[in-house]
Design a protein around this motif. Sequence first.
Motif, PDB file in Angstrom:
ATOM      1  N   GLU A 409       0.829  -1.196   0.000  1.00 25.43           N
ATOM      2  CA  GLU A 409       0.000   0.000   0.000  1.00 25.43           C
ATOM      3  C   GLU A 409       0.868   1.253   0.000  1.00 25.43           C
ATOM      4  O   GLU A 409       0.504   2.270  -0.608  1.00 25.43           O
ATOM      5  N   ALA A 410       2.004   1.181   0.669  1.00 29.73           N
ATOM      6  CA  ALA A 410       2.910   2.329   0.695  1.00 29.73           C
ATOM      7  C   ALA A 410       3.402   2.664  -0.709  1.00 29.73           C
ATOM      8  O   ALA A 410       3.434   3.831  -1.113  1.00 29.73           O
ATOM      9  N   VAL A 411       3.793   1.634  -1.474  1.00 21.56           N
ATOM     10  CA  VAL A 411       4.250   1.876  -2.845  1.00 21.56           C
ATOM     11  C   VAL A 411       3.102   2.409  -3.692  1.00 21.56           C
ATOM     12  O   VAL A 411       3.269   3.359  -4.473  1.00 21.56           O
ATOM     13  N   GLN A 412       1.921   1.827  -3.533  1.00 26.18           N
ATOM     14  CA  GLN A 412       0.774   2.275  -4.322  1.00 26.18           C
ATOM     15  C   GLN A 412       0.420   3.723  -4.004  1.00 26.18           C
ATOM     16  O   GLN A 412       0.225   4.538  -4.913  1.00 26.18           O
ATOM     17  N   ILE A 413       0.327   4.043  -2.714  1.00 28.94           N
ATOM     18  CA  ILE A 413      -0.013   5.402  -2.328  1.00 28.94           C
ATOM     19  C   ILE A 413       1.108   6.362  -2.721  1.00 28.94           C
ATOM     20  O   ILE A 413       0.856   7.486  -3.161  1.00 28.94           O
ATOM     21  N   GLY A 414       2.351   5.907  -2.569  1.00 31.45           N
ATOM     22  CA  GLY A 414       3.469   6.740  -3.000  1.00 31.45           C
ATOM     23  C   GLY A 414       3.406   7.064  -4.483  1.00 31.45           C
ATOM     24  O   GLY A 414       3.662   8.199  -4.901  1.00 31.45           O
ATOM     25  N   LEU A 415       3.036   6.081  -5.282  1.00 32.39           N
ATOM     26  CA  LEU A 415       2.892   6.307  -6.722  1.00 32.39           C
ATOM     27  C   LEU A 415       1.756   7.290  -7.007  1.00 32.39           C
ATOM     28  O   LEU A 415       1.881   8.161  -7.888  1.00 32.39           O
ATOM     29  N   VAL A 416       0.662   7.153  -6.264  1.00 36.68           N
ATOM     30  CA  VAL A 416      -0.467   8.068  -6.463  1.00 36.68           C
ATOM     31  C   VAL A 416      -0.061   9.490  -6.106  1.00 36.68           C
ATOM     32  O   VAL A 416      -0.357  10.450  -6.844  1.00 36.68           O
ATOM     33  N   VAL A 417       0.622   9.650  -4.975  1.00 37.38           N
ATOM     34  CA  VAL A 417       1.069  10.983  -4.561  1.00 37.38           C
ATOM     35  C   VAL A 417       2.043  11.568  -5.578  1.00 37.38           C
ATOM     36  O   VAL A 417       1.942  12.741  -5.973  1.00 37.38           O
ATOM     37  N   ALA A 418       2.991  10.735  -6.029  1.00 40.16           N
ATOM     38  CA  ALA A 418       3.954  11.206  -7.025  1.00 40.16           C
ATOM     39  C   ALA A 418       3.258  11.577  -8.329  1.00 40.16           C
ATOM     40  O   ALA A 418       3.599  12.580  -8.971  1.00 40.16           O
ATOM     41  N   ALA A 419       2.283  10.764  -8.728  1.00 41.70           N
ATOM     42  CA  ALA A 419       1.546  11.056  -9.960  1.00 41.70           C
ATOM     43  C   ALA A 419       0.765  12.363  -9.835  1.00 41.70           C
ATOM     44  O   ALA A 419       0.698  13.159 -10.779  1.00 41.70           O
ATOM     45  N   PHE A 420       0.175  12.589  -8.653  1.00 37.34           N
ATOM     46  CA  PHE A 420      -0.570  13.832  -8.439  1.00 37.34           C
ATOM     47  C   PHE A 420       0.334  15.046  -8.612  1.00 37.34           C
ATOM     48  O   PHE A 420      -0.013  16.003  -9.325  1.00 37.34           O
ATOM     49  N   PHE A 421       1.498  15.023  -7.955  1.00 34.21           N
ATOM     50  CA  PHE A 421       2.403  16.161  -8.062  1.00 34.21           C
ATOM     51  C   PHE A 421       2.954  16.305  -9.485  1.00 34.21           C
ATOM     52  O   PHE A 421       3.145  17.426  -9.979  1.00 34.21           O
ATOM     53  N   ALA A 422       3.201  15.164 -10.141  1.00 35.47           N
ATOM     54  CA  ALA A 422       3.700  15.225 -11.512  1.00 35.47           C
ATOM     55  C   ALA A 422       2.654  15.834 -12.441  1.00 35.47           C
ATOM     56  O   ALA A 422       2.976  16.682 -13.292  1.00 35.47           O
ATOM     57  N   LEU A 423       1.397  15.423 -12.283  1.00 26.29           N
ATOM     58  CA  LEU A 423       0.332  15.987 -13.109  1.00 26.29           C
ATOM     59  C   LEU A 423       0.166  17.480 -12.839  1.00 26.29           C
ATOM     60  O   LEU A 423      -0.098  18.263 -13.760  1.00 26.29           O
ATOM     61  N   ARG A 424       0.331  17.858 -11.577  1.00 28.79           N
ATOM     62  CA  ARG A 424       0.210  19.285 -11.262  1.00 28.79           C
ATOM     63  C   ARG A 424       1.317  20.084 -11.937  1.00 28.79           C
ATOM     64  O   ARG A 424       1.074  21.185 -12.472  1.00 28.79           O
ATOM     65  N   ARG A 425       2.542  19.518 -11.950  1.00 35.24           N
ATOM     66  CA  ARG A 425       3.637  20.215 -12.624  1.00 35.24           C
ATOM     67  C   ARG A 425       3.404  20.298 -14.124  1.00 35.24           C
ATOM     68  O   ARG A 425       3.660  21.329 -14.752  1.00 35.24           O
ATOM     69  N   VAL A 426       2.914  19.203 -14.710  1.00 40.08           N
ATOM     70  CA  VAL A 426       2.645  19.211 -16.147  1.00 40.08           C
ATOM     71  C   VAL A 426       1.523  20.184 -16.469  1.00 40.08           C
ATOM     72  O   VAL A 426       1.573  20.909 -17.475  1.00 40.08           O
TER      73      VAL A 426
END
Length: 591
Positions: A409-426
């Motif tokens: 779950e940590a990896v999954q949530i970490g990926l979601v958090v990273a994806a959120f910030f990446a999408l915000r930057r894009v």
Amino acid sequence: MTVREVLVRLNVRDLLPRADDYDLRPRSMGADLLAGLTVGVVALPLALAFGVSSGVGPAAGLVTAVIAGAVAAVFGGSRFQVSGPTGAMAVVLAPIVAAYGLPSVALVTLLGGLIVLAAGLLRLGRVVTFIPWPVVEGFTLGIAAIIFLQQVPAALGQDAAVGGNTLVTAVRAVGDAAGALDALALDGTTLWSLAIVALVAVLMLALPRLHAAIPASLVAVVLATVLAETTGAPVARIGALPDTLPVPVLPGVSATALGELLGAAVAIAALAAIESLLSARVAASMAPGGSVYHPDRELVGQGLASVASGLFGGMPATGAIARTAVNVRSGARTRLAAVIHAVVILAVIYIATGPVGRIPLAALAGVLMVTAFRMIGAGTIRAVLRSTRSDAATFVVTAVITVGFDLIEAVQIGLVVAAFFALRRVARASAVHRDPLPGVAHEGDEHIALFRLDGPMFFGASDRILTEVTDTSVRENVLAVILRLSQLGMVDATGAKALADLITTLEQHGITVLVKGVQPRHRKLMTTVGVLDELRHENHLFTTLDDAVTHARSHVHRAGQGTDIPQLEDDADATPPATGKRRARPRLRRP
């Protein structure tokens, strides 16, 4: 038909062992022999310790190091990878053993291995490259913290609560020890356990400073065992170990067991794939002169290794970064070194299980505590925390969830958090600019708006761009809008639909929309979604900016004549579009 023939027919020749995997020249074989002996000595106490900490037992750790280590070395995709039981896998396996019992280990190991094998055959080895660096480091920090916390009860000579949260169990053990200390009631087991842990830690930290080639963990465990034996210390020992390899046995399979353990098997497979591929990548970067590894073949090798380990009563295996690093630094040339490492541990099973069974559990706890400490790179942590706020947040969230909740779950949530910030930057990189009209200014140019759309046009930015263009055009009483699309990057279906909605909205406000510079790679999507069909006339699609501006000025000029007589908009002065669906007839409109 043999297994090899089946694999060849499946077009997986590059996933099979090859003759050039080995270098049989004496000098190379000598280097592999020395490296294999070194890694075997280092891996022995770790295999025992991870077997104990997982709840499966030290014998399972030894079996995994031998069987999985040899199979992964032969079939894996890295020349230097050393596989076996690891701390991360022990952390994942411990709650499974607590929930379903020891009989579940063989089945979940087998299922996890089959999933990893399937991932390799499906060529999913490159997926690990999509895991962001802060997620990997946060996961590693969390794993190190869990490994350390798991050893706290053993270091204090106490029994850990089965299946409990690692952090809560460690805090409780420390609290009990502190209470006994206040009451001056610390028993001999606690004192001796602490002394052995301290001895092991000091030796493991000090011996490498004397000479890098000293197998510090093995020397520390041997000296701690000798001390415990000569003094009769009342500490828990490993206990009896089998002196032969067990016979391979298929685990019992039922629909109920499969349903209960499938989720756990997926978690184990995900961890095995991630850890093994990361380890192989690290090994490739450490090798003198650089090296290459085959990620898909690595997954095949690790999958087969776990399957074989499960059949022999072992635990799931992964590539071990620490042992792999020792292998590279010891001068290994080929995968023969990893095979020899497995043979060394096999010799221990047949020759020295008696002495090994007398090793204090506190000594293994000390080994794992130091190992966990070494997994945490202070420089790496500082680098992540100082990089960007989003990456630092991703790192912290992943580490906290790993320790407090669940690894996968940590990896999954970490990926979601990273994806959120990446999408915000894009999304922030997507922009709309109001550009001046080129050339000499004309009367009425204030009623023409030229908007240049830059960056990606996707679901994360489309609504903002639509709102900005519409509000500006209506507020400034614009009569014609030119959308310049030649600088657009990626466009998804949501972005294309937003463009269509933008054109429709502007036209409904009486604003003529002209489109310039649709890129060939975007044309099919925009045609499919209906962007071009929303234009008032097919001749409102342009390939040059000058033609678009000229046409916009003609619209403003006609609108400025102030007549209420409907005029036929034939757009005779427009450049014919390269594509677009022709309407049945031109529209009538009031200028």
